[in-house]
Design an enzyme around this catalytic site. Structure first.
Site, PDB file in Angstrom:
ATOM      1  N   LYS A  36      15.659  -5.012  11.552  1.00 35.62           N
ATOM      2  CA  LYS A  36      14.348  -5.828  11.570  1.00 35.62           C
ATOM      3  C   LYS A  36      14.312  -6.550  10.288  1.00 35.62           C
ATOM      4  O   LYS A  36      14.623  -5.882   9.195  1.00 35.62           O
ATOM      5  CB  LYS A  36      13.499  -5.287  12.370  1.00 35.62           C
ATOM      6  CG  LYS A  36      12.985  -3.960  11.445  1.00 35.62           C
ATOM      7  CD  LYS A  36      11.978  -3.132  12.254  1.00 35.62           C
ATOM      8  CE  LYS A  36      11.597  -1.920  11.221  1.00 35.62           C
ATOM      9  NZ  LYS A  36      10.784  -0.792  12.282  1.00 35.62           N
ATOM     10  N   TYR A 261      -0.727 -11.146 -20.247  1.00 32.19           N
ATOM     11  CA  TYR A 261      -2.075 -11.261 -19.507  1.00 32.19           C
ATOM     12  C   TYR A 261      -2.869 -10.335 -19.643  1.00 32.19           C
ATOM     13  O   TYR A 261      -2.417  -9.129 -19.390  1.00 32.19           O
ATOM     14  CB  TYR A 261      -1.781 -11.567 -17.983  1.00 32.19           C
ATOM     15  CG  TYR A 261      -1.273 -12.999 -17.742  1.00 32.19           C
ATOM     16  CD1 TYR A 261      -1.792 -13.973 -17.939  1.00 32.19           C
ATOM     17  CD2 TYR A 261      -0.295 -13.360 -16.917  1.00 32.19           C
ATOM     18  CE1 TYR A 261      -1.508 -15.499 -17.615  1.00 32.19           C
ATOM     19  CE2 TYR A 261       0.369 -14.644 -16.679  1.00 32.19           C
ATOM     20  CZ  TYR A 261      -0.245 -15.871 -17.149  1.00 32.19           C
ATOM     21  OH  TYR A 261      -0.091 -17.005 -16.959  1.00 32.19           O
TER      22      TYR A 261
HETATM   23  C1  LIG Z   1      11.516   0.510  11.982  1.00 35.74           C
HETATM   24  C2  LIG Z   1      11.609   1.160  13.054  1.00 35.74           C
HETATM   25  C3  LIG Z   1      12.848   2.284  12.653  1.00 35.74           C
HETATM   26  C4  LIG Z   1      13.443   2.537  11.571  1.00 35.74           C
HETATM   27  O1  LIG Z   1      12.806   3.181  10.970  1.00 35.74           O
HETATM   28  P1  LIG Z   1      13.336   3.878   9.651  1.00 35.74           P
HETATM   29  O2  LIG Z   1      12.362   4.756   9.029  1.00 35.74           O
HETATM   30  O3  LIG Z   1      13.592   2.569   8.438  1.00 35.74           O
HETATM   31  O4  LIG Z   1      14.563   4.496   9.794  1.00 35.74           O
HETATM   32  C5  LIG Z   1      13.089   2.976  13.843  1.00 35.74           C
HETATM   33  N1  LIG Z   1      12.294   2.846  15.410  1.00 35.74           N
HETATM   34  C6  LIG Z   1      11.364   2.035  15.296  1.00 35.74           C
HETATM   35  C7  LIG Z   1      10.568   1.939  16.661  1.00 35.74           C
HETATM   36  C8  LIG Z   1      10.992   1.225  14.426  1.00 35.74           C
HETATM   37  O5  LIG Z   1       9.917   0.386  14.501  1.00 35.74           O
END
Ligand SMILES: *Cc1c(COP(=O)(O)O)cnc(C)c1O
Length: 376
Positions: A36, A261
């Site tokens: 994702k 800054y």
């Molecule tokens: C993002 C997600 C994962 C992956 O999690 P990580 O901690 O990056 O391994 C797995 N299952 C779900 C439902 C997620 O939303």
């Protein structure tokens, strides 16, 4: 003039090695890949192509459009799950491309059943239930009622039942075993009715909680990209990302001076500062935080003052040969802000950020991207 603000190198061989490390950790489970948010900012097309050539068959996306973007780089037989389920208007794409929505509410389950009934199509889905995180998911009772009706589940094309751990990166957190107990109660009860359905609980960190947590399929994201799955222990994953930024200007202070800054930092005469291209618009505030360091010619160099939008200042006084560089006799090397010594998790821990945030914030960066390895 070189207008690039830096080079982001993604080592696909290290990514593949990480997938193999996870397979060795969970030898009795299918090891999927969560890709994702554009594979946590590293480019889902590159990541999916490499992993699917290596034999990974199950990919998790957040949205339908993310899943569609990788269609042409998938090997045959790959499955694409949509963690965010599906919105009205996406039904056609789902069915056309055989995407597998993860359904998280009764309303969504009903919409899915109606869709299949109206179109007369067969398609697959997954169900997510809440085992204690209280984010998305069916309540346990709702799931048990649904899962108890085997023919309904078959009509829905149910192939996976999953839940998500809230505290897996803290291995001693008591909620882990509470969620596991809940998960096991559900899977023990439903498995006999649903012999063809797989069960899944673990994300990256969940895999490292041990075999009890691994079930039929594990869903790592972060660990694939080099983030340490265990907040307290040494990082077992290989570093995947390297980021270096060029030095735009080197200056030796002629007098005690206030830097950057807000004039928050004052340094004495004699110090040598490097103004590097790349700032918060490139996600560097997440990488460097308040007490950032980079590495120049193998030496750690601290950030001085605030990170600006397009530039960051480092104190490079301690770099060997720096006087020859100030005089222009020796070329000034780039500064590394992420590499195998400054890995994502170390950097994140130092500035109270998360490896996830460090990676996804690089996505906005004006970097030249280089992908190496991953070929077969
Ligand atoms: C993002 C997600 C994962 C992956 O999690 P990580 O901690 O990056 O391994 C797995 N299952 C779900 C439902 C997620 O939303």
């Amino acid at each position: 003039m070189n207008t690039s603000t830096g080079v982001l190198t993604v080592n696909l061989d290290a990514l593949l090695a990480n997938w193999q490390i996870l397979r060795a950790r969970a030898p009795n489970s299918i090891v999927a890949a969560v890709v994702k948010a554009d594979a946590y900012g590293l480019d889902a097309r590159q990541v999916v192509r490499a992993l699917s050539r290596q034999g990974c068959r199950d990919f998790f996306f957040a949205t339908v459009s993310e899943a569609l973007e990788v269609a042409d780089v998938l090997s045959p037989g790959c499955r694409r799950y949509i963690l965010g389920g599906f919105a009205v208007g996406e039904e056609r794409d789902l069915l056309e491309h055989k995407l597998i929505p993860v359904l998280s509410s009764q309303a969504e389950v009903r919409r899915w059943q109606q869709l299949l009934a109206v179109t007369g199509r067969r398609a697959e889905c997954a169900l997510k239930f809440d085992s204690g995180m209280t984010r998305m998911g069916l309540a346990v009772d709702e799931l048990l009622a649904l899962g108890g009706d085997a023919s309904l589940c078959q009509q829905m094309g149910l192939r996976l039942i999953m839940s998500h751990l809230a505290c897996a990166d803290e291995s001693s957190h008591p909620q882990n075993s509470e969620q596991l107990t809940c998960f096991n109660r559900v899977s023990d009860q439903l498995r006999p009715h649903l012999p063809d359905v797989a069960f899944s609980l673990a994300n990256s960190s969940g895999i490292f909680l041990g075999p009890d947590y691994q079930a039929d399929l594990v869903r790592p994201g972060a660990a694939l990209y080099g983030v340490n799955p265990d907040m307290c222990g040494a990082n077992p994953m290989r570093s995947v990302v390297r980021l270096s930024v060029p030095v735009r200007q080197l200056r030796q202070l002629q007098q005690s001076s206030r830097i950057g800054y807000g004039a928050e930092v004052q340094l004495p005469a004699g110090r040598v500062l490097a103004v590097a291209a790349g700032g918060y618009a490139d996600g560097l505030h997440r990488v460097l935080g308040n007490e950032g360091v980079g590495r120049m010619a193998g030496v750690e160099v601290p950030v001085v003052g605030r990170v600006s939008m397009d530039s960051t200042i480092f104190d490079v006084t301690s770099v060997p040969n720096i006087q020859a560089m100030v005089r222009g006799e020796v070329e000034v090397p780039d500064i590394q802000v992420l590499d195998e010594h400054l890995d994502v998790s170390r950097v994140a821990a130092r500035n109270q950020s998360l490896g996830y945030e460090v990676l996804t914030s690089l996505r906005a960066g004006r970097y030249r991207r280089v992908y190496c390895g991953g070929e077969q």
